[in-house]
Structure formats: C-alpha cells, structure tokens
Design a protein around this motif. Structure first.
Motif, PDB file in Angstrom:
ATOM      1  N   SER A 106      -3.735  -5.419   2.594  1.00 58.26           N
ATOM      2  CA  SER A 106      -3.443  -4.005   2.825  1.00 58.26           C
ATOM      3  C   SER A 106      -3.479  -3.680   4.315  1.00 58.26           C
ATOM      4  O   SER A 106      -2.642  -2.924   4.821  1.00 58.26           O
ATOM      5  CB  SER A 106      -4.445  -3.133   2.066  1.00 58.26           C
ATOM      6  OG  SER A 106      -4.228  -1.765   2.331  1.00 58.26           O
ATOM      7  N   SER A 109      -0.328  -4.911   5.958  1.00 58.05           N
ATOM      8  CA  SER A 109       0.799  -4.076   5.567  1.00 58.05           C
ATOM      9  C   SER A 109       0.832  -2.779   6.370  1.00 58.05           C
ATOM     10  O   SER A 109       1.885  -2.381   6.894  1.00 58.05           O
ATOM     11  CB  SER A 109       0.730  -3.768   4.072  1.00 58.05           C
ATOM     12  OG  SER A 109       1.758  -2.871   3.692  1.00 58.05           O
ATOM     13  N   GLN A 110      -0.316  -2.106   6.474  1.00 57.76           N
ATOM     14  CA  GLN A 110      -0.362  -0.850   7.231  1.00 57.76           C
ATOM     15  C   GLN A 110      -0.074  -1.082   8.710  1.00 57.76           C
ATOM     16  O   GLN A 110       0.633  -0.300   9.357  1.00 57.76           O
ATOM     17  CB  GLN A 110      -1.740  -0.199   7.060  1.00 57.76           C
ATOM     18  CG  GLN A 110      -2.051   0.247   5.639  1.00 57.76           C
ATOM     19  CD  GLN A 110      -1.079   1.314   5.157  1.00 57.76           C
ATOM     20  OE1 GLN A 110      -0.678   2.203   5.900  1.00 57.76           O
ATOM     21  NE2 GLN A 110      -0.698   1.225   3.883  1.00 57.76           N
TER      22      GLN A 110
END
Length: 253
Positions: A106, A109-110
C-alpha cells in the motif's frame, strides 16, 4: 483413564509439533520475531517455529506488478490529462519491508501515485507524449530512492496511457496538420531554389559555349518529334537567327 490422558497428551504434542512446522517455497522468506523482537529471517525450506514464543511473517520475494490508477495531472502548459502507469518492484530485504513500514504494498502504491503526479506536472504535454522513456526513468529513480529504506527495489516504471480531452485532441491534430503544411512549403521552396541554381549554372555554361545551345536545340527537336500532338509550339533561339539578321543589315547598308 490413564490411557485417555496419555492419548490426550500425545495429541496435544502432535498439534504443537504440527503448528511449529513451516515450509517456505524458494521465493518466500519468513521474518521471525521472538517475544516481539526481531530474531532472524528464515527460509526457504523447512523452518521450526516455537509456538507461543516465536511468530513468523511470510514475505514474497517475487517481482510484483502494480497497476497505478489513473491520475489527474495538470501539465506545465496547463493541460489537464489522465495518466496511468504500471510499476515493477520486489522485496530485497524482508526485515526492513516488515519492520520499517506497516504495509509495503500500500505504501509503494500511494508513493507511486503522488510521484507520478509530481513528475508529470513539471513537464509539458508534448514531452509527456514524445519523451516517455525519459519520464519513465525519472519516476523509477525517484521511487527506487524513496523505497530503499523499506527494502523495496523498483526495477521499472512504464506509463501506459495519457488520456486527453477531445477538444485538445482536435487542437493537436490541427497543430500537426499546420506543421506538415509548413514543412511541405519549405521543401517546395528549397526545390525551387535548387532548380534556379541549376538553371543559372546551365545558362553560364551555354553562354561560354554557343555550340551547347545548338545541341540542346536539336535534342529538344528530337523530343518534340516523338509527341503526337497536332499543334507544337517551339521557341526559336535568337542565336540561330543572328547570321540572317546580320546578313540583312549588311544588304541594307
């Protein structure tokens, strides 16, 4: 009663032994914690974990392909576009990937989304369309440097689509058409210039050798003889009439 208690103890021991056995594939590693503190990274193969004392977190070392969702980007020349990309990365240090960040997938991805908007926002639309390799390299280097502390290696970034509004698409088409028209006019002008230069050179050569004009005249006559037109307009060089004109002037005197 003693037989039942013995069987119960054997079952419990078998259950504990079964829960202590972990098998990690070639591309997997286990980050082992003992009493909450990091102990070591184990695997691949057979690993024994002490239940209640040790905990293990499995980490996949294969390359992960992440699809970055479309991002709204405003280019440096104030054009709004939607851009999406794909990122290839893998875990090279399981210890840091588990300890230094809560969820490395995550987090990557961010970070990829914000980096994509930040980098592309510094470039004009023409650069986004024509210099994708350079932009891919810039984004990859920034992501790789930022995720190094997490034990992540970003190996490649590829911009997949740059979606443009239909109005801008028409404007780009008009710009391309105008550019091609400009090039065509320049090429035509250069051709005329080169042709004029050759004509000047030919005129200089013929002026130095009048016989060349006669040969050119005969060659033109030969070419006209092959034409099937009933009407032929052929300019007569004045050099051919010069002897007759001079003779006429002499008689007039």
């Amino acid at each position: 009663m003693q037989f039942i208690s013995s069987g119960f103890v054997v079952a419990v021991l078998a259950l504990i032994l079964f829960s202590a056995i972990r098998i990690f594939r070639e591309y997997e590693r286990g980050v082992v914690f003992m009493l909450g503190r990091f102990w070591k990274v184990k695997g691949p193969g057979l690993v024994i974990i002490i239940p209640g004392v040790q905990q293990v977190v499995k980490v996949d070392l294969r390359t992960i392909v992440m699809d970055v969702p479309p991002q709204d980007v405003i280019s440096r020349d104030n054009v709004s576009v939607k851009v999406n990309a794909v990122i290839y990365f893998r875990v090279i240090d399981p210890q840091r990937a588990i300890i230094q960040v809560e969820d490395f997938y995550s987090a990557t991805s961010q970070l990829a989304q914000t980096t994509l908007r930040s980098v592309l926002g510094k470039h004009e639309l023409d650069e986004m369309l024509a210099e994708r390799d350079k932009l891919n390299s810039d984004i990859q280097q920034i992501l790789d440097a930022s995720t190094d502390a997490w034990g992540i290696k970003v190996s490649s970034v590829e911009i997949k689509h740059v979606d443009i509004d239909q109005t801008m698409v028409r404007a780009i088409a008009q710009q391309a058409e105008a550019e091609r028209t400009r090039r065509a006019k320049i090429i035509h002008a250069e051709g005329e210039f080169q042709a004029a230069e050759k004509l000047v050179q030919a005129a200089d050569l013929i002026s130095k050798s009048p016989q060349a004009l006669q040969l050119r005249y005969l060659q033109t006559l030969s070419g006209i003889a092959n034409e099937r037109s009933s009407t032929i307009v052929f300019p007569l060089p004045m050099d051919l009439m010069t002897p007759f004109l001079e003779a006429a002037r002499a008689r007039g005197k």
